[in-house]
Design an enzyme around this catalytic site. Sequence first.
Site, PDB file in Angstrom:
ATOM      1  CE  LYS A  79      -3.980   1.696   2.769  1.00 13.99           C
ATOM      2  NZ  LYS A  79      -4.777   1.426   3.998  1.00 13.99           N
ATOM      3  CB  SER A 154      -8.210   3.052   3.136  1.00 14.22           C
ATOM      4  OG  SER A 154      -7.310   2.427   4.040  1.00 14.22           O
ATOM      5  CB  SER A 178      -8.287   0.079   5.964  1.00 13.05           C
ATOM      6  OG  SER A 178      -9.064   1.256   5.954  1.00 13.05           O
TER       7      SER A 178
END
Lengths: 486, 479
Positions: A79, A154, A178
């Site tokens: 990420k 996310s 997330s």
Amino acid sequence: MSITNESIHGLSHRLANKEVTSVEATGQFLERIKAVDETVNAYITVADDHAIAQAQEADRRLSSGTNITPLTGVPVSVKDIFCTKEIRTTCGSKMLENFIPPYDATLITKLKAAGAVILGKNNMDEFAMGSSTENSAYSPTLNPWSTAHVPGGSSGGSAASVAADECAASIGTDTGGSIRQPASCCGVVGLKPTYGRVSRFGMIAFASSLDQAGPLTKDVEDAAILLNVMAGHDPADSTSIDAPVPDYTASLKEGVKGLKIGIPKEYFIEGIDPEVDVAVKSAIEVLKEAGAEIVEVSLPHTAYAVSVYYLVATAEASSNLARYDGVKYGMRLDPTGNLTDMYRATREAGFGAEVKRRIMLGTYSLSAGYYDAYYKKASQVRTLISNDFNAAFTKCDVIVTPTAPSPAFKVGERTEDPLTMYLSDIFTISCNLAGIPGISLPCGLSKEGLPIGLQILGRSLDEETVLRAAYAYETATEWHKARPKL
Amino acid sequence: MSYETVIGLEIHVQLATETKLFCGCSTEFGAEPNTQVCPVCLGMPGVLPVLNRRAVEFALRTATALDCTINTRSVFSRKNYFYPDLPKGYQISQFTEPVAEHGHLDIETSEGTKRIGITRIHMEEDAGKLLHGEGAEEDSYSFADLNRACVPLIEIVSEPDIRSAEEAVAYMKAMRDIVVYTGVCDGNMEHGSFRCDANVSIRPVGREKFGTRAELKNINSFKFVKDAIEYEEQRQADLLDEGGTVVQETRLFDSAKGITVSMRSKEEAHDYRYFDEPDLLPLVVPGAMLEEVKATMPELPRAKRDRFVSEYSIPEYDAGVLTATRALADYYEAVVKETKEPKASSNWVMGEVLRVLKEENRDITDCPLEPKRLAELVTMVKGGKINSNMAKEVFEEIYKSGKTAAEVVEAKGMTQISDEGELVSQIDSIIAANPDEAERFRGGEVKLQGFFVGQIMKATRGQANPQIVNKLLKERLKG
């Protein structure tokens, strides 16, 4: 021979048998990214050159036969919240569009040391604030199962990159769901470890007391393999736990016979999607047939979790994001040469709407006169939520719930309605507030052909049991083998 | 009307650790801007603080010296505000649960000893420094030097027990002595290592209730604390006398003009939105650490001064001078240990040693003359081996050369002549060579004794023992 659909352990096996080199495997993933990422948009930055250099180094290790781990030569993505030396790290924000960190996050250092190849940086909601990856300043990621749907968030880029075979596995972060919620939306496995199990150093902070990094993988065994590399005390992170790290793959296959599985009545509520309800209930039956004992438990403060979360997380975020002021790095707009104007213009242009909304909310709840009613009260209720879990875990070993109240929703469906968006995390948030580990794994497909996720929560530092239960379910079912037709 | 002043001081003490409070960067003063920085103290994305153990030790040491109650569990908090010298947009400090509370410090005032309460001691990080460009309005820039950012501080907050500028200065001096003595601070006020904010209010004499206070910011000298408080007392008194009211505000002391000017009012005060720092666990002081700090506490200035008076029977004045710094006191005690002559040793240390160090602008810690060599000299004088004039010459020599006093005396042939037989023959030949003077002396001109002593000293190159010379002269001149 195509290897992009391989798991870590599958690919690792092929690398060890010299069926494929890491450079070849990396090449295939880079090709795959080129082919599908224009559609999926799971990456903000693809680091081809770095990846190939790391693959060459991995091949040298593999051919010399020394210092080989199950990750050596395996291409993964991370990420874009983890600082990577010499590779820009945006955190999904315009604010950090050109930010190239001079250091690696501890997690990146560990991945590199294990010999993993880092393909690039995954798309995400800006500063990890969102449940759909629509809040990215670099366009939304789309769900590989259906590009009309969001991948969750996310860590939507991470989950989508795994589902779309754009990497063998990915690392995301989970502040209120997330990792687990996008894993559920994209039909992959996502594990949020115990708070403090994985170092946060170099991971850009959203809500420091809740943020935790974890793996997104094609199966449960891969999650265990990655956690083996990720977990452990880091002297650079005072909140990381100094406890021994077990081999998470060792007890994976021990089954669930005699394991007590708690079902919290508060999680099977009205408003839950019927398909999700059915899928999760039949998953519980599968576990029961595998020998687990099902007990009902109660988590009475569940109803407050979303409220508590949006006070605690936004308060911390309002402070964590103060450093983006245009003075030291990242974006700077300086229209008049006046300090206040510089702050205002920079933060106005650099942050997206959701980030600003949360900064305002957090600033408000910490303000003089409101602190006691909001932040302080929320912190107290957080303790009650944590106590709920402690009490429940005296009656059971793990707790099973849906990961999300529905399968992935449509792109644009909830962007105008933040409150509905926030409810996407209703089943995942309590786990972060209590600091306990939780995993999401595929347990069905909706009629529309969208994945449904099963969540398993465990005691603090008991990832082993969580993984064991997840593995038992996975081996009894075929859901993890379903792949999107992209 | 006549007023009483009420003062509370918040003293900021920079801890003399090698590295910063939350990272490994050097704390050394005076480096090129932004050369002692790293991702952590620059507040880069993703970084985390790690608490400096030494800084905790220093805070505990100070707390012990001030008889504080030490909180074995304390909590770091974030103090949030925007400023370009504050890289993270918040300062890590302590708020609701500081490391120590409820202490006191005794000070000497014109009316005797007075006890000033210490409310609390908390740990925090310093901010950086801004340098403002000199250019015209539109092309002047401000520059941030973050070398100082994250340097460890403790803030020591006093009770409002101070009643005058004089007491404030005495309190500040006593506090500085303590932190320098305990080795937690270099005490350098010019570099800002020791500075204070003063909360000043006045009230009519006899009234219980405190007046409205003004907070005077960032005062970094004893003189400024005095000037700022005195100015502020007068300003507030004038306001009240004219029927006005004092407003609660923060004021800056302008040392050039000797006045205080308003910086911001209570309404404009920041809302710092304090909350517990989630990146640091509560600070729990292990019992062993606390015991170690207590066991290794140095003797504090006051106690040392009292002990010098009682143990060595030297005047209070001497004790005060000799205990001004721990290093000087140690030096003196090392000399006395050898000489067993406290007063003579005190005279030498306070006299020659401090004089020459001052001339050379040196500190006692880098005095080239070791206590042992000075002690030897003091002993030689006391034993009559050399006289005091010679001793001064020998002192210069041993200070500069590293030789021992015995070596210098030997080399220069300076040993004092105390042998009466030898001196008598010298005296007799001088008398013989100066018959007129001898005659006049005998005729009552006794001041000529000095003339004869001088002649004898000249003849013996100063080596004659003056006391014996005087005694013998009287006998021989009677003739």
